[in-house]
Design a protein around this motif. Structure first.
Motif, PDB file in Angstrom:
ATOM      1  N   THR A 125       0.834  -1.205   0.000  1.00 43.58           N
ATOM      2  CA  THR A 125       0.000   0.000   0.000  1.00 43.58           C
ATOM      3  C   THR A 125       0.866   1.253   0.000  1.00 43.58           C
ATOM      4  OG1 THR A 125      -1.734  -1.166   1.207  1.00 43.58           O
ATOM      5  CG2 THR A 125      -1.822   1.234   1.211  1.00 43.58           C
ATOM      6  N   THR A 129       0.929   3.813  -3.348  1.00 44.95           N
ATOM      7  CA  THR A 129      -0.002   4.933  -3.194  1.00 44.95           C
ATOM      8  C   THR A 129       0.420   5.867  -2.077  1.00 44.95           C
ATOM      9  OG1 THR A 129      -1.394   3.648  -1.680  1.00 44.95           O
ATOM     10  CG2 THR A 129      -1.965   3.574  -4.019  1.00 44.95           C
ATOM     11  N   SER A 141       8.087   8.065  -1.002  1.00 43.11           N
ATOM     12  CA  SER A 141       6.960   7.698  -1.869  1.00 43.11           C
ATOM     13  C   SER A 141       7.408   7.600  -3.323  1.00 43.11           C
ATOM     14  CB  SER A 141       5.840   8.734  -1.729  1.00 43.11           C
ATOM     15  OG  SER A 141       5.443   8.893  -0.401  1.00 43.11           O
ATOM     16  N   ALA A 144       5.247   5.401  -5.769  1.00 41.47           N
ATOM     17  CA  ALA A 144       3.960   6.039  -6.045  1.00 41.47           C
ATOM     18  C   ALA A 144       4.142   7.203  -7.016  1.00 41.47           C
ATOM     19  CB  ALA A 144       3.336   6.527  -4.741  1.00 41.47           C
TER      20      ALA A 144
END
Length: 406
Positions: A125, A129, A141, A144
């Protein structure tokens, strides 16, 4: 000789800085802690620049794709062959690391407290994202942000002429941040020299054994992959004739790869070799340049070796199913992201360190391993493109392609 020095000047300066820093650490011990801020500044600059660099590189590349129905079938086989060979090289390297566990003896050389692993679902996850747009700008991140970059690229491609100015902006941003990255890397010898002075002064010379073992594994397995696996791919492409044809025409590209340490520089000799191997021009003219940026067996192997060593240095396991699955996915992604970016190997290291949530101190060990294996990595990256093109020809043109070429 001048050409050799010119091509390897960046590596030579980087290794010189690291060597001088390591010597300073051995001589002055913990007194060199005063140099640590210099290394930290260099690493912070790298992490700051890598986010926009990767965003513009990926989105610009996709936005500038020129589709062609004529080449669609061949491109499909090219994607499959590139992906398959990168995964094969990564899986075989994981097996080699299991047989020759270079990372198991590193418990005493750990650079920080052990990092706790998150549940696999939670890792996925967080990898794919974020909850807010601004979080895409964080190095934590990175994956993502890459997915977002791909979406931006395809959206710009679909918009057609209406997005011409935006596509131009993406291209300009790509060129600008390439330049920024080059400027930062000019400080590499000083930044990494200061960091390694601190590492050796504080943690001791046992770190050198870590690098020696990882290099021994990489060059030994790399030589095996170069001779054995490339011969296997050539056999798949054209049987015994394929093996003979490949090795007969692979000498010049191999020498060029080692001499220049650049996959891009090997493109002309690879195209000439592909022609002599009998690979049709419409295949060679696409797969060879594309392979120079997207197809990297050598980088795949080095990614796994670096992950195994860095994981061990920071007390993170590399023997669970979820760690291996994520490693394979990251290896493919690193191979793609590295293409077309100066010092792309360093960008790949930044990527996997960010994706796994490792601290900033994990970067120098990965960078030194990547720097030292660069000649062999370039050899595998570049010469793997021609044998991959042979396999693509086999599935595009049929089994008798090599006889027709003869």
């Amino acid at each position: 000789m001048k050409g050799f020095v010119k091509n390897y000047s960046g590596i030579i300066w980087l290794l010189t800085g690291i060597a001088l820093g390591s010597i300073a650490g051995l001589i002055f011990g913990k007194k060199v802690e005063v140099l640590k801020p210099i290394g930290d500044i260099f690493l912070n600059l790298l992490f700051t620049a890598v986010i926009p660099l990767v965003f513009f590189a990926i989105s610009s590349a996709i936005a500038n794709i020129k589709p062609s129905d004529k080449l669609s079938r061949m491109m499909g086989f090219t994607a499959i062959v590139f992906l398959a060979t990168v995964l094969i090289s990564a899986i075989l390297t994981i097996v080699a690391v299991k047989i020759f566990p270079i990372h198991e003896a590193l418990g005493n050389a750990q650079l920080s407290e052990k990092i706790e692993d998150s549940p696999f679902a939670e890792q996925l996850t967080k990898l794919f994202t974020t909850t807010e747009f601004y979080e895409l700008l964080s190095r934590k991140s990175m994956l993502a942000m890459i997915i977002f970059s791909i979406m931006i690229g395809f959206a710009a491609l679909k918009a057609g002429k209406a997005a011409d100015q935006f596509v131009g902006f993406l291209h300009s941003g790509n060129e600008v941040f390439k330049g920024v990255f080059i400027l930062i890397m000019k400080a590499g010898p000083i930044g990494l020299g200061a960091y390694f002075a601190y590492q050796v002064g504080v943690f001791g010379p046992q770190l050198f054994g870590t690098y020696a073992k990882s290099l021994g594994l990489y060059y030994g397995f790399g030589a095996f992959y170069f001779v054995v696996m490339f011969s296997v791919y050539a056999f798949v492409a054209g049987g015994i004739k394929g093996i003979r044809r490949y090795w007969k025409n692979n000498l010049i590209p191999s020498a060029t790869a080692v001499g220049t340490c650049s996959s891009i520089a090997v493109i002309p000799s690879n195209l000439d070799a592909a022609k002599k191997m009998g690979i049709p021009e419409y295949i060679a003219n696409v797969t060879i340049p594309l392979g120079a940026t997207l197809h990297k067996d050598g980088s795949s192997i080095s990614s796994i070796v670096k992950m195994a060593v860095v994981f061990a240095l920071f007390g993170k396991g590399f023997d669970t199913a979820d760690a291996i699955v994520l490693a394979l996915g990251m290896t493919v992604l690193v191979s793609v992201v590295e293409g077309g970016i100066p010092n792309g190997g360093y960008v790949g290291e930044l990527l996997f360190i960010s994706a796994y949530g490792l601290p900033i101190e994990a970067l120098p060990p990965a960078m030194i391993i990547g720097t030292l294996v660069d000649p062999m990595a370039t050899l595998l990256n570049a010469t793997g493109d021609t044998v991959a093109s042979m396999v693509v020809t086999r599935f595009t043109e049929g089994r008798q392609w090599i006889d027709k070429a003869i």
